[in-house]
Design a protein around this motif. Structure first.
Motif, PDB file in Angstrom:
ATOM      1  N   UNK A   1      -2.992 -62.534 -15.619  1.00 40.31           N
ATOM      2  CA  UNK A   1      -2.393 -61.647 -16.600  1.00 40.31           C
ATOM      3  C   UNK A   1      -0.889 -61.594 -16.490  1.00 40.31           C
ATOM      4  N   UNK A   2      -0.316 -60.851 -17.406  1.00 36.69           N
ATOM      5  CA  UNK A   2       1.113 -60.574 -17.386  1.00 36.69           C
ATOM      6  C   UNK A   2       1.308 -59.212 -16.748  1.00 36.69           C
ATOM      7  N   UNK A   3       2.246 -59.156 -15.807  1.00 32.40           N
ATOM      8  CA  UNK A   3       2.552 -57.923 -15.103  1.00 32.40           C
ATOM      9  C   UNK A   3       3.999 -57.552 -15.372  1.00 32.40           C
ATOM     10  N   UNK A   4       4.211 -56.326 -15.846  1.00 37.64           N
ATOM     11  CA  UNK A   4       5.559 -55.801 -16.022  1.00 37.64           C
ATOM     12  C   UNK A   4       6.046 -55.243 -14.695  1.00 37.64           C
ATOM     13  N   UNK A   5       7.254 -55.616 -14.320  1.00 34.51           N
ATOM     14  CA  UNK A   5       7.901 -55.072 -13.128  1.00 34.51           C
ATOM     15  C   UNK A   5       9.027 -54.172 -13.614  1.00 34.51           C
ATOM     16  N   UNK A   6       8.754 -52.880 -13.795  1.00 32.42           N
ATOM     17  CA  UNK A   6       9.744 -51.973 -14.378  1.00 32.42           C
ATOM     18  C   UNK A   6      11.076 -51.949 -13.632  1.00 32.42           C
ATOM     19  N   UNK A   7      11.055 -52.017 -12.310  1.00 30.99           N
ATOM     20  CA  UNK A   7      12.295 -51.968 -11.541  1.00 30.99           C
ATOM     21  C   UNK A   7      13.188 -53.174 -11.829  1.00 30.99           C
ATOM     22  N   UNK A   8      12.569 -54.278 -12.260  1.00 34.19           N
ATOM     23  CA  UNK A   8      13.315 -55.510 -12.541  1.00 34.19           C
ATOM     24  C   UNK A   8      13.495 -55.768 -14.040  1.00 34.19           C
ATOM     25  N   UNK A   9      12.866 -54.929 -14.853  1.00 31.92           N
ATOM     26  CA  UNK A   9      12.904 -55.097 -16.309  1.00 31.92           C
ATOM     27  C   UNK A   9      12.505 -56.519 -16.707  1.00 31.92           C
ATOM     28  N   UNK A  10      11.399 -56.972 -16.107  1.00 36.93           N
ATOM     29  CA  UNK A  10      10.908 -58.309 -16.422  1.00 36.93           C
ATOM     30  C   UNK A  10       9.384 -58.328 -16.407  1.00 36.93           C
ATOM     31  N   UNK A  11       8.822 -59.396 -16.933  1.00 37.55           N
ATOM     32  CA  UNK A  11       7.364 -59.571 -17.004  1.00 37.55           C
ATOM     33  C   UNK A  11       7.051 -60.946 -16.422  1.00 37.55           C
ATOM     34  N   UNK A  12       6.061 -61.007 -15.528  1.00 34.37           N
ATOM     35  CA  UNK A  12       5.687 -62.295 -14.942  1.00 34.37           C
ATOM     36  C   UNK A  12       4.194 -62.542 -15.124  1.00 34.37           C
TER      37      UNK A  12
END
Length: 131
Positions: free
Chosen positions: A73-84
């Motif tokens: 899946x795609x995971x949002x990393x809020x602290x980094x403002x990115x999605x991996x």
């Protein structure tokens, strides 16, 4: 790809951050997607806490030997403002819901042709964690 502590244990994923606009990428890019190749990219350690953006369970074996079912899946990393994009693993592997809190884990890639290879995944965060 991985940052290791003084004991040789993986602690974080290594991405890149544009020094001009701050955009974070994983894996690290040679050029910023917004600013172009002139903007320097610096090493950035990604957060270990995120939220599922979207996920799917795969019900067929992979060419590398992943045994179904397995999830990505795609995971949002809020602290980094990115999605991996990442594998999703866990004891309660019945479903992955958007918004579900997850945390980074390091583990052997569960595929026959990848035995002994260190990989990363996200697993369900303990209940009550607010990422």
């Amino acid at each position: 790809m991985f940052h290791f502590d003084e004991n040789g244990m993986p602690t974080a994923l290594i991405g890149g951050r544009c020094t001009v606009c701050g955009q974070v990428s994983f894996p690290a890019r040679k050029a910023c997607g917004s600013c172009g190749p002139e903007a320097p990219i610096e090493t950035h350690l990604l957060s270990a806490e995120g939220r599922v953006y979207a996920a799917t369970r795969v019900h067929v074996p992979s060419a590398l030997g992943h045994k179904p079912p397995y999830a990505y899946g795609y995971v949002d990393l809020p602290a980094d403002k990115t999605r991996i994009f990442a594998p999703l693993v866990g004891e309660d592997d019945t479903g992955w819901e958007p918004g579900q809190a997850v945390e980074l884990v390091f583990c052997e890639i569960p595929a026959e042709k990848m035995q002994g290879v260190l990989g990363y995944a996200f697993t369900q965060a303990p209940r009550g964690d607010d990422v």
